[in-house]
Design an enzyme around this catalytic site. Structure first.
Site, mmCIF file in Angstrom:
data_model
loop_
_atom_site.group_PDB
_atom_site.id
_atom_site.type_symbol
_atom_site.label_atom_id
_atom_site.label_comp_id
_atom_site.label_asym_id
_atom_site.label_seq_id
_atom_site.Cartn_x
_atom_site.Cartn_y
_atom_site.Cartn_z
ATOM 1 N N SER A 23 34.959 34.548 35.124
ATOM 2 C CA SER A 23 35.483 35.385 34.050
ATOM 3 C C SER A 23 37.018 35.406 34.071
ATOM 4 O O SER A 23 37.634 34.360 33.939
ATOM 5 C CB SER A 23 34.868 36.783 34.139
ATOM 6 O OG SER A 23 34.953 37.451 32.895
ATOM 7 N N ASP A 41 29.257 35.905 30.505
ATOM 8 C CA ASP A 41 30.073 36.162 31.692
ATOM 9 C C ASP A 41 29.335 35.852 33.000
ATOM 10 O O ASP A 41 28.218 36.305 33.223
ATOM 11 C CB ASP A 41 30.421 37.665 31.647
ATOM 12 C CG ASP A 41 31.524 38.050 32.597
ATOM 13 O OD1 ASP A 41 31.744 37.332 33.584
ATOM 14 O OD2 ASP A 41 32.168 39.081 32.346
#
Length: 254
Positions: free
Chosen positions: A40, A153
């Site tokens: 991320s 994510d």
């Protein structure tokens, strides 16, 4: 033979700005790594570092007033608030549209396959597209379809994927977790959703975070995951922990 040194940069939304300050200090102190794993926000800064970008120019760009608003493009779809096309273009530009093979330091980027629940590790192909997949915070960014998968994510599975660095051959692992501590002010439905996801991620983190030779957690819990206007403060806190722990990093990662 020298040990293979791996750096793992974890997820954290706007708290990920700390990674930039941390990496600046590694450069200043000439502390090198043999491989990097990013999740991320960690994927963004890991990619920029591995591409050999000037981290001070990146800081000037990210702290420019209104920059975050310019790159977060509102989506009209129901899949997420932010489309993510602009951020993809910015990452493409900043990484000079490199593929993983062109990077100066070997890099792995993790994302989560929304349809199978698997952790996906990218080590080839377009760096920018892998980053775009890895930053797709559920409900905030639209999931990203890439290589036949619908991706969100990486933190949904593991916000600090130390095991990936080990699988790549790292003998010693330095891990930077920027998600310690929960935000106190919950002012919107999005804040509530995000905090709930973070509580779940924290459970996973506690069972999987073991395995780093050195785990660093900057004191950044008071910055909300979407407070992108606090870039300067985040960068400073990342520099602080790197400077404070510098001799320990050199000793443990030698």
């Amino acid at each position: 033979m020298n040990p293979i040194k791996g750096l793992v940069l974890g997820a954290g939304g706007a708290r990920g700005f700390a990674h930039l300050g941390f990496l600046q200090v590694l450069d200043e102190e000439m502390i090198s790594m043999d491989l990097v794993v990013g999740c991320s926000a960690g994927a963004i800064f890991g990619a920029l570092w591995c591409a050999g970008m000037d981290l001070y120019r990146i800081e000037r760009l990210l702290t420019y007033p209104g920059f975050a608003k310019k790159i977060l493009d509102p989506a009209v779809s129901k899949e997420g608030l932010i489309k993510g096309d602009r951020i993809l273009e910015v990452i493409r530009l900043l990484t000079k549209d490199m593929s993983f093979a062109n990077l100066k330091i070997p890099l792995a980027i993790v994302a989560t396959d929304l349809e199978t629940g698997e952790l996906v590790v990218f080590r080839e192909g377009s760096v920018a597209q892998a980053v775009r997949a890895s930053i797709s915070i559920p409900g905030f960014f639209k999931p990203y379809r890439y290589q036949g998968r619908l991706l969100v994510d990486g933190a949904v599975k593991n916000r600090l994927p130390v095991h990936v660095a080990r699988e790549m051959g790292a003998d010693k692992v330095l891990a930077v977790d920027v998600k310690k501590g929960l935000a106190n002010k919950l002012t919107s439905a999005m804040d509530i959703l995000l905090q709930s996801i973070e509580i779940l991620e924290d459970e996973v983190f506690r069972t999987q975070c073991h395995g780093a030779d050195l785990l660093l957690q900057p004191d950044i819990g008071h910055i909300g995951s979407f407070q992108f206007d606090r870039a300067e403060e985040g960068i400073r806190l990342g520099r602080n922990i790197a400077l404070t722990k510098c001799s320990e990093i050199k000793r443990i990662m030698a």
